[in-house]
Design a protein around this motif. Structure first.
Motif, short mmCIF file in Angstrom:
data_model
loop_
_atom_site.label_atom_id
_atom_site.label_comp_id
_atom_site.label_asym_id
_atom_site.label_seq_id
_atom_site.Cartn_x
_atom_site.Cartn_y
_atom_site.Cartn_z
N ALA A 44 13.23 17.61 41.76
CA ALA A 44 12.88 18.82 42.43
C ALA A 44 14.38 19.61 42.52
O ALA A 44 14.77 21.18 42.54
N TYR A 45 15.69 19.56 42.89
CA TYR A 45 16.84 19.70 43.13
C TYR A 45 17.20 20.02 41.77
O TYR A 45 18.60 22.03 42.26
N ASP A 46 16.97 19.07 40.92
CA ASP A 46 18.15 19.95 40.43
C ASP A 46 17.90 21.36 39.37
O ASP A 46 16.22 22.13 39.01
N GLY A 47 18.97 21.98 39.26
CA GLY A 47 18.72 24.06 38.78
C GLY A 47 18.38 24.42 40.16
O GLY A 47 18.92 25.66 39.75
N VAL A 48 19.00 24.05 41.17
CA VAL A 48 18.37 25.05 42.99
C VAL A 48 20.16 25.13 43.23
O VAL A 48 20.92 24.83 42.83
N VAL A 49 19.82 27.02 43.13
CA VAL A 49 20.95 27.67 43.70
C VAL A 49 21.48 27.20 45.27
O VAL A 49 20.44 26.85 46.10
N PHE A 50 22.80 27.57 45.44
CA PHE A 50 22.87 27.33 46.78
C PHE A 50 23.52 29.44 46.82
O PHE A 50 23.88 30.25 46.50
N HIS A 51 22.04 29.66 47.25
CA HIS A 51 21.47 30.49 47.68
C HIS A 51 22.21 31.46 48.89
O HIS A 51 22.48 33.08 49.15
N ARG A 52 22.74 31.11 50.69
CA ARG A 52 23.66 31.39 51.28
C ARG A 52 24.75 30.57 51.18
O ARG A 52 24.19 29.41 52.42
N VAL A 53 25.42 30.74 51.28
CA VAL A 53 27.52 30.71 51.39
C VAL A 53 27.83 31.12 52.10
O VAL A 53 27.93 32.44 52.01
N ILE A 54 27.99 30.95 53.90
CA ILE A 54 28.93 31.73 55.07
C ILE A 54 29.89 31.02 55.31
O ILE A 54 30.65 29.25 55.38
N ASP A 55 31.65 31.79 55.08
CA ASP A 55 32.97 31.12 55.38
C ASP A 55 32.78 30.53 56.40
O ASP A 55 31.81 31.26 57.42
N GLY A 56 33.32 29.11 56.37
CA GLY A 56 34.18 28.83 57.80
C GLY A 56 32.67 28.37 58.54
O GLY A 56 32.61 27.93 59.92
N PHE A 57 31.24 28.60 57.56
CA PHE A 57 29.93 27.61 58.11
C PHE A 57 29.61 26.40 57.64
O PHE A 57 29.12 25.52 58.15
N MET A 58 28.68 27.29 56.77
CA MET A 58 28.03 26.41 55.52
C MET A 58 27.52 27.00 54.93
O MET A 58 27.32 28.15 54.23
N ALA A 59 26.99 25.83 53.32
CA ALA A 59 26.86 26.15 52.37
C ALA A 59 25.20 26.02 52.19
O ALA A 59 24.19 24.53 52.21
N GLN A 60 24.30 26.80 51.99
CA GLN A 60 23.07 26.75 52.22
C GLN A 60 22.26 26.41 50.57
O GLN A 60 22.26 27.70 49.65
N THR A 61 21.45 25.85 50.26
CA THR A 61 20.15 25.67 49.28
C THR A 61 18.59 24.20 49.34
O THR A 61 18.28 24.53 50.45
N GLY A 62 18.74 24.85 48.25
CA GLY A 62 17.05 23.43 48.27
C GLY A 62 16.04 24.37 48.32
O GLY A 62 14.69 23.67 48.73
N ASP A 63 15.70 25.63 47.88
CA ASP A 63 14.38 26.40 47.53
C ASP A 63 13.83 25.88 46.70
O ASP A 63 14.54 27.02 45.73
#
Length: 170
Positions: A44-63
């Motif tokens: 399910a995660y193959d091909g999923v983008v990092f859609h919200r990435v905030i410097d100094g905080f976090m990288a969010q993915t998994g939609d």
């Protein structure tokens, strides 16, 4: 590659920036770890983008609904608004610290709304402690996480090429 103590409780994530190895914490968050492994084994995660990435905080993915660049449902403007077709998870908050390399589940205002989205902390984020479910820790490849393109949303985002349970990788 990092020494993986328990291959059934580790993930190998190939990203467009390189490999990331994550140790899972089934004793801390059994439901979330089970979901991560279930979705990984389904691809399910193959091909999923990092859609919200905030410097100094976090990288969010998994939609896996709107953020999967290899599916017809891919909608960059909606990435971050979807999840899987599985039911939301009950919160498994703990005293685990959200430090560098911590893997934690994203959710809405409802504490029991985590589903498939997750984030990896770049730096200390103790203000998240006891409010988000920690399910793992990067044990190798944080340098690759650091290379992920920033943005909210991210133009031309990096993505998960594949996410597999280490026990399934030969």
């Amino acid at each position: 590659m990092a020494e993986i103590k328990d291959r059934e409780n580790a993930l190998i994530m190939e990203t467009t920036k390189g490999t990331v190895v994550i140790e899972l914490f089934p004793d801390l968050a059994p439901g979330h770890v089970a979901r991560m492994k279930e979705l990984a084994r389904e691809g399910a995660y193959d091909g999923v983008v990092f859609h919200r990435v905030i410097d100094g905080f976090m990288a969010q993915t998994g939609d896996v609904k709107f953020g999967n660049s290899s599916k017809p449902s891919f909608a960059p403007s909606r990435a971050g608004m979807g999840g899987s077709d599985k039911p939301d998870l009950k919160a498994e908050f703990s005293n685990a610290n959200h430090g560098r390399g911590t893997c934690s589940m994203a959710r809405s205002q409802n504490p029991n709304s985590a589903n498939s989205q997750f984030f990896i902390c770049f730096d200390e984020a103790a203000f998240l402690n006891r409010q988000y479910t920690v399910w793992g820790q990067v044990i190798e490849g944080m340098d690759n996480v650091d290379k992920i393109k920033r943005g909210e949303p991210v133009p031309d985002p990096d993505k998960i090429v594949s996410l597999k349970v280490a026990a399934d990788v030969k």
